[in-house]
Design an enzyme around this catalytic site. Structure first.
Site, mmCIF file in Angstrom:
data_model
loop_
_atom_site.group_PDB
_atom_site.id
_atom_site.type_symbol
_atom_site.label_atom_id
_atom_site.label_comp_id
_atom_site.label_asym_id
_atom_site.label_seq_id
_atom_site.Cartn_x
_atom_site.Cartn_y
_atom_site.Cartn_z
ATOM 1 N N VAL A 89 32.676 36.090 47.466
ATOM 2 C CA VAL A 89 32.144 35.596 46.357
ATOM 3 C C VAL A 89 31.696 33.982 46.536
ATOM 4 C CG1 VAL A 89 33.228 36.990 44.504
ATOM 5 C CG2 VAL A 89 34.274 35.066 45.352
ATOM 6 N N ASP A 180 37.316 41.845 24.992
ATOM 7 C CA ASP A 180 38.828 41.928 24.524
ATOM 8 C C ASP A 180 39.028 43.488 24.446
ATOM 9 O OD1 ASP A 180 41.022 42.224 22.923
ATOM 10 O OD2 ASP A 180 40.670 40.161 22.368
ATOM 11 N N HIS A 181 39.664 44.063 25.277
ATOM 12 C CA HIS A 181 39.702 45.582 25.253
ATOM 13 C C HIS A 181 40.411 46.050 23.976
ATOM 14 C CE1 HIS A 181 43.650 45.115 27.068
ATOM 15 N NE2 HIS A 181 43.839 46.053 26.461
ATOM 16 N N HIS A 243 44.106 38.975 21.778
ATOM 17 C CA HIS A 243 44.180 40.466 20.978
ATOM 18 C C HIS A 243 44.756 40.094 19.544
ATOM 19 C CE1 HIS A 243 43.487 41.708 25.131
ATOM 20 N NE2 HIS A 243 44.658 41.618 25.299
#
Ligand code: NAD
Length: 500
Positions: A89, A180-181, A243
């Site tokens: 990367v 933000d799952h 979360h």
């Protein structure tokens, strides 16, 4: 609304051999494919360090879907769309090779130049990759370009600002999809629907009828293999800043005038702006930290946090945080929002409890018993559903009351497993819907709030460990509510009954 398939696109997945890609991302892309939600014109390029050719990579993807997804005969056709590029990367040469592959796939699959760059790798590389994508020409495309970025977005406000600056040198804000799952979870998305589509809740959703709101997100697992990362961050940064604060915003926001990304996000931002600030010396009145000691979970003794591999034996890092948010606006003045989250607690559960105020007079008071308050419980995981706690008449003679629960369980009613959060979020991103991703303003405001707490805590040695593994956290977290006349509703008693 029925969804039509997403537009043609290339997905470039950085961190293609990582844990997240293997457990969540490949099964999610495959589910979209099986449901016909992915265009036939799609290709995935996996980028990682380990040397692999396309065949190795396709086998890797196949194995991950066999293990973590539901494979069927179309899997071979599906994985034929996958390509691999061994990549460093930090090296421009790698990006030039990647660009050649991407341009070629663009032509082969008629992808209209649409590109999603998904960074599922260590956060230290997020800025570098974004800058290289621009410098080395990968963002130079006639189609859309979107950057999906995993958490954590910085480790405090200055680092988040710095990261944002680097990302924004290559992508516009509306091209950045900060994951933000939790925002992809079915019942988190349901918060708005429960609030804004039910005449029995909408008028009550304020300080006149709600006494307090409790959000618990407890895990039974310890740090597992994340100790190196976790010991530098702790529960405050790992769970609360993202979360938990997102859930608070969804519960407290004003109804948006339309269900558009901008309107919803701006209402959430207004909640974060209304959070009551406090002085450093007041933090203990609002927030409690904990760290687990040795204890028992599922009849097995588990070690203290400080004895876990790769954890500093003197670690001052919190594995638990409880807090009280006050939202100083007309709707919520005086209503505490309590949150708690931690590792090695006695039950895995994420739930919201909305506790309504007591009725003005109890006609059914008998033998010292009092009426239970009405509760609306939103079960986020592992169960998904809603429970409404009411009082009814006890069957038989007399007028005693009985508490009852009205249950809705997603599983029993819909008869299907809800899609994984990542599946929904990937689909949103392919369609260009950023509603369930975090806007920069939300990130900045939540870091500003959390930074003050972490700075105070970093400078004071905590009396750790202060809760035994397998319990619901330190005593001080109970006292946080007791001094306001409340208590944590025990999560084990609130479970949704799927047979109802
Ligand atoms: P991981 O360590 O398992 O995988 C890292 C990946 O990055 C590997 O594919 C590795 O080859 C690649 N990589 C590392 N250095 C590289 C380099 N110099 N050049 C090219 N590739 C390189 O990490 P993970 O658990 O998959 O997590 C990835 C991201 O997702 C992190 O930001 C993490 O916080 C976030 N996340 C993970 C989970 C999860 O369940 N694993 C959940 C939520 C968020």
């Amino acid at each position: 609304m029925k969804h039509t398939e997403a537009p043609a696109s290339l997905i470039l997945l950085f961190g293609a051999t990582g844990d997240l890609a293997k457990r969540k991302l490949y099964p999610s892309i495959y589910n979209l494919y099986k449901k016909g939600l992915l265009s036939d014109r799609f290709a995935v390029v996996g980028v990682a360090r380990r040397l692999k050719d396309d065949d190795d990579f396709r086998n890797w993807v196949k194995e991950s879907i066999d293990t973590f997804g539901n494979s069927s005969e179309d899997l071979t056709e599906f994985i034929s769309h996958f390509y691999y590029q061994s990549h460093d990367v930090t090296d421009s040469e790698s990006y030039r090779e990647l660009k050649n592959l991407v341009d070629c796939l663009d032509t082969t699959y008629h992808l209209d130049g649409n590109r999603i760059f998904y960074l599922a790798m260590s956060p230290e590389f997020f800025g570098t990759v974004a800058e290289h994508l621009k410098e080395d020409g990968l963002t130079d495309t006639k189609g859309f370009k979107r950057l999906v970025i995993e958490k954590p977005f910085g480790h405090d406000l200055p680092s988040a600002i710095n990261l944002n600056k680097r990302i924004r040198s290559a992508f516009k804000e509306n091209e950045v999809y900060r994951i933000d799952h939790y925002l992809g979870k079915e019942m988190v998305q349901n918060i708005e629907v429960i609030r804004f589509s039910n005449a029995i809740f909408e008028p009550l959703w304020n300080n006149r009828y709600i006494s307090n709101i409790q959000i618990t997100s407890s895990e039974t697992l310890g740090v597992e293999e994340r100790a190196r990362y976790y010991d530098k961050n702790g529960a405050l940064r790992d769970m609360l800043q993202n979360h938990m604060m997102q859930i608070v915003s969804l519960l407290a926001m004003e109804p948006p005038i339309k269900l558009t990304t901008d309107e919803i996000r701006s209402e959430k931002v207004r909640v974060l702006r209304a959070l009551r600030p406090f002085k450093n010396e007041e933090i203990d009145q609002y927030f409690v930290r904990g760290q687990y000691g040795e204890g028992t979970i599922n009849n097995e003794t588990v070690p203290a946090y400080r004895n876990e591999p790769n954890v500093d034996p003197e670690s001052n890092t919190e594995t638990y945080v409880a807090g009280k948010f006050m939202i100083d606006n007309f709707r919520w003045a005086g209503v505490p929002f309590y949150i708690r989250t931690g590792k090695r607690m006695d039950k895995k559960s994420t739930k919201i409890v909305v506790q309504f105020k007591d009725i003005p007079m109890n006609l059914y008071y008998k033998n010292g018993s009092s009426l239970n308050p009405n509760l609306l419980v939103i079960h986020i995981q592992p169960e998904e559903g809603i429970t409404l706690h009411l009082n009814v008449k006890k069957t038989g003679q007399g007028m005693e009351t009985n508490p009852v629960k009205l249950n809705f369980s997603n599983k029993s009613i819909d008869g299907m497993n809800t899609p994984e959060a990542y599946e929904k979020l990937l689909f949103d991103c392919l369609r260009g819907d950023a509603t369930n991703f975090t806007h920069w303003d939300e990130v900045a405001l939540s870091w500003r709030f959390v930074d003050q707490i972490s700075e105070v805590w970093a400078n004071q040695k905590a009396p750790f460990p202060n809760y035994a593994a397998g319990t619901m956290g330190p005593k001080a977290a109970d006292e946080l509510l007791e001094k306001d006349g409340f208590f944590w509703w025990p999560v084990a008693d609130l479970d949704v009954d799927e047979n109802c």
